[in-house]
Design a protein around this motif. Sequence first.
Motif, PDB file in Angstrom:
ATOM      1  N   ARG A   9       0.855  -1.183   0.000  1.00  0.00           N
ATOM      2  CA  ARG A   9       0.000   0.000   0.000  1.00  0.00           C
ATOM      3  C   ARG A   9       0.887   1.228   0.000  1.00  0.00           C
ATOM      4  N   GLY A  10       0.520   2.190  -0.839  1.00  0.00           N
ATOM      5  CA  GLY A  10       1.308   3.415  -0.920  1.00  0.00           C
ATOM      6  C   GLY A  10       0.442   4.590  -1.288  1.00  0.00           C
ATOM      7  N   TRP A  11       1.098   5.678  -1.584  1.00  0.00           N
ATOM      8  CA  TRP A  11       0.432   6.944  -1.892  1.00  0.00           C
ATOM      9  C   TRP A  11       1.047   7.584  -3.123  1.00  0.00           C
ATOM     10  N   VAL A  12       0.215   8.303  -3.847  1.00  0.00           N
ATOM     11  CA  VAL A  12       0.678   9.189  -4.908  1.00  0.00           C
ATOM     12  C   VAL A  12      -0.137  10.469  -4.764  1.00  0.00           C
ATOM     13  N   GLN A  13       0.506  11.600  -4.954  1.00  0.00           N
ATOM     14  CA  GLN A  13      -0.206  12.874  -4.829  1.00  0.00           C
ATOM     15  C   GLN A  13       0.248  13.830  -5.913  1.00  0.00           C
ATOM     16  N   LEU A  14      -0.723  14.369  -6.624  1.00  0.00           N
ATOM     17  CA  LEU A  14      -0.474  15.429  -7.590  1.00  0.00           C
ATOM     18  C   LEU A  14      -0.653  16.746  -6.863  1.00  0.00           C
ATOM     19  N   GLU A  15       0.173  17.715  -7.170  1.00  0.00           N
ATOM     20  CA  GLU A  15       0.094  19.017  -6.499  1.00  0.00           C
ATOM     21  C   GLU A  15      -1.312  19.595  -6.604  1.00  0.00           C
ATOM     22  N   GLY A  16      -1.825  20.079  -5.473  1.00  0.00           N
ATOM     23  CA  GLY A  16      -3.137  20.707  -5.433  1.00  0.00           C
ATOM     24  C   GLY A  16      -4.288  19.727  -5.303  1.00  0.00           C
ATOM     25  N   GLU A  17      -3.989  18.421  -5.258  1.00  0.00           N
ATOM     26  CA  GLU A  17      -5.029  17.401  -5.131  1.00  0.00           C
ATOM     27  C   GLU A  17      -4.771  16.575  -3.876  1.00  0.00           C
ATOM     28  N   PRO A  18      -5.817  15.919  -3.347  1.00  0.00           N
ATOM     29  CA  PRO A  18      -5.579  15.040  -2.199  1.00  0.00           C
ATOM     30  C   PRO A  18      -4.736  13.833  -2.608  1.00  0.00           C
ATOM     31  N   ALA A  19      -4.018  13.263  -1.653  1.00  0.00           N
ATOM     32  CA  ALA A  19      -3.234  12.065  -1.924  1.00  0.00           C
ATOM     33  C   ALA A  19      -4.176  10.919  -2.274  1.00  0.00           C
ATOM     34  N   HIS A  20      -3.723  10.062  -3.183  1.00  0.00           N
ATOM     35  CA  HIS A  20      -4.498   8.898  -3.625  1.00  0.00           C
ATOM     36  C   HIS A  20      -3.807   7.643  -3.105  1.00  0.00           C
ATOM     37  N   ASN A  73      13.464  15.075 -16.200  1.00  0.00           N
ATOM     38  CA  ASN A  73      12.922  14.928 -14.858  1.00  0.00           C
ATOM     39  C   ASN A  73      13.525  16.000 -13.961  1.00  0.00           C
ATOM     40  N   GLU A  74      12.691  16.670 -13.198  1.00  0.00           N
ATOM     41  CA  GLU A  74      13.155  17.711 -12.274  1.00  0.00           C
ATOM     42  C   GLU A  74      12.797  17.305 -10.857  1.00  0.00           C
ATOM     43  N   TRP A  75      13.831  17.110 -10.031  1.00  0.00           N
ATOM     44  CA  TRP A  75      13.621  16.777  -8.618  1.00  0.00           C
ATOM     45  C   TRP A  75      13.491  18.055  -7.811  1.00  0.00           C
ATOM     46  N   LEU A  76      12.533  18.058  -6.882  1.00  0.00           N
ATOM     47  CA  LEU A  76      12.224  19.242  -6.090  1.00  0.00           C
ATOM     48  C   LEU A  76      12.366  18.936  -4.598  1.00  0.00           C
ATOM     49  N   GLU A  77      11.646  19.662  -3.761  1.00  0.00           N
ATOM     50  CA  GLU A  77      11.782  19.558  -2.316  1.00  0.00           C
ATOM     51  C   GLU A  77      11.200  18.251  -1.771  1.00  0.00           C
ATOM     52  N   PRO A  78      11.682  17.832  -0.595  1.00  0.00           N
ATOM     53  CA  PRO A  78      11.132  16.625   0.035  1.00  0.00           C
ATOM     54  C   PRO A  78       9.678  16.823   0.473  1.00  0.00           C
ATOM     55  N   VAL A  79       8.969  15.705   0.588  1.00  0.00           N
ATOM     56  CA  VAL A  79       7.640  15.700   1.202  1.00  0.00           C
ATOM     57  C   VAL A  79       7.898  15.673   2.706  1.00  0.00           C
ATOM     58  N   THR A  80       7.519  16.715   3.395  1.00  0.00           N
ATOM     59  CA  THR A  80       7.842  16.841   4.811  1.00  0.00           C
ATOM     60  C   THR A  80       7.065  15.841   5.658  1.00  0.00           C
ATOM     61  N   ASP A  81       7.596  15.547   6.846  1.00  0.00           N
ATOM     62  CA  ASP A  81       6.880  14.695   7.794  1.00  0.00           C
ATOM     63  C   ASP A  81       5.527  15.307   8.139  1.00  0.00           C
ATOM     64  N   GLU A  82       5.469  16.623   8.219  1.00  0.00           N
ATOM     65  CA  GLU A  82       4.211  17.299   8.548  1.00  0.00           C
ATOM     66  C   GLU A  82       3.126  16.963   7.516  1.00  0.00           C
ATOM     67  N   VAL A  83       3.465  16.988   6.246  1.00  0.00           N
ATOM     68  CA  VAL A  83       2.517  16.651   5.182  1.00  0.00           C
ATOM     69  C   VAL A  83       2.229  15.151   5.185  1.00  0.00           C
ATOM     70  N   TYR A  84       3.291  14.345   5.246  1.00  0.00           N
ATOM     71  CA  TYR A  84       3.151  12.896   5.166  1.00  0.00           C
ATOM     72  C   TYR A  84       2.370  12.328   6.353  1.00  0.00           C
ATOM     73  N   ASP A  85       2.619  12.830   7.556  1.00  0.00           N
ATOM     74  CA  ASP A  85       1.984  12.282   8.754  1.00  0.00           C
ATOM     75  C   ASP A  85       0.490  12.559   8.827  1.00  0.00           C
ATOM     76  N   LYS A  86      -0.042  13.422   7.974  1.00  0.00           N
ATOM     77  CA  LYS A  86      -1.484  13.666   7.917  1.00  0.00           C
ATOM     78  C   LYS A  86      -2.223  12.568   7.156  1.00  0.00           C
ATOM     79  N   LEU A  87      -1.485  11.731   6.440  1.00  0.00           N
ATOM     80  CA  LEU A  87      -2.117  10.642   5.681  1.00  0.00           C
ATOM     81  C   LEU A  87      -2.542   9.536   6.637  1.00  0.00           C
ATOM     82  N   PRO A  88      -3.638   8.841   6.325  1.00  0.00           N
ATOM     83  CA  PRO A  88      -4.091   7.755   7.215  1.00  0.00           C
ATOM     84  C   PRO A  88      -3.137   6.580   7.233  1.00  0.00           C
TER      85      PRO A  88
END
Length: 145
Positions: free
Chosen positions: A79-90, A130-145
């Motif tokens: 089980r994992g997650w994918v998220q497009l900017e401006g949309e909820p994680a799927h 491919n352009e690598w950007l900033e990390p997904v912070t723990d603050e953002v990630y920890d909000k996922l179920p």
Amino acid sequence: MLIIAYHPPFVQRFLSDFPVGKPNDAYAKYFIGQSWLAPLTTKQVPTYNVTFEPRCRNNWHIHHAEKGGGQMLICVYGRGWVQLEGEPAHELKAGEVFNIPPNVKHWHGAAKDSWFQHLSLEVPGEGTSNEWLEPVTDEVYDKLP
């Protein structure tokens, strides 16, 4: 705190039939946590199996293309997650396919409590990069179920 080091052959017994590959050292700076990379084919449609330990995720990134392009993820284990900017994680589960359009900022990775494997297909296109950007912070990630 007990820390167990996982070795790919040990992990392989519990994951999909696709190879785990080698530690993803070349891209480690773009990941939080440990991942492994197994090139399956570089002909026609380059396809890779990416294995993520629990909580591992890649940075936000963009698959640029002038024409065509993008990325397709096929979840083959866990089980994992994918998220497009401006949309909820799927949430992604084994057997699901997720299409990422070109030129869209996104990230993907494992759930907190699950190993995760996906096949990553680079959609052919013109002027791709491919352009690598900033990390997904723990603050953002920890909000996922």
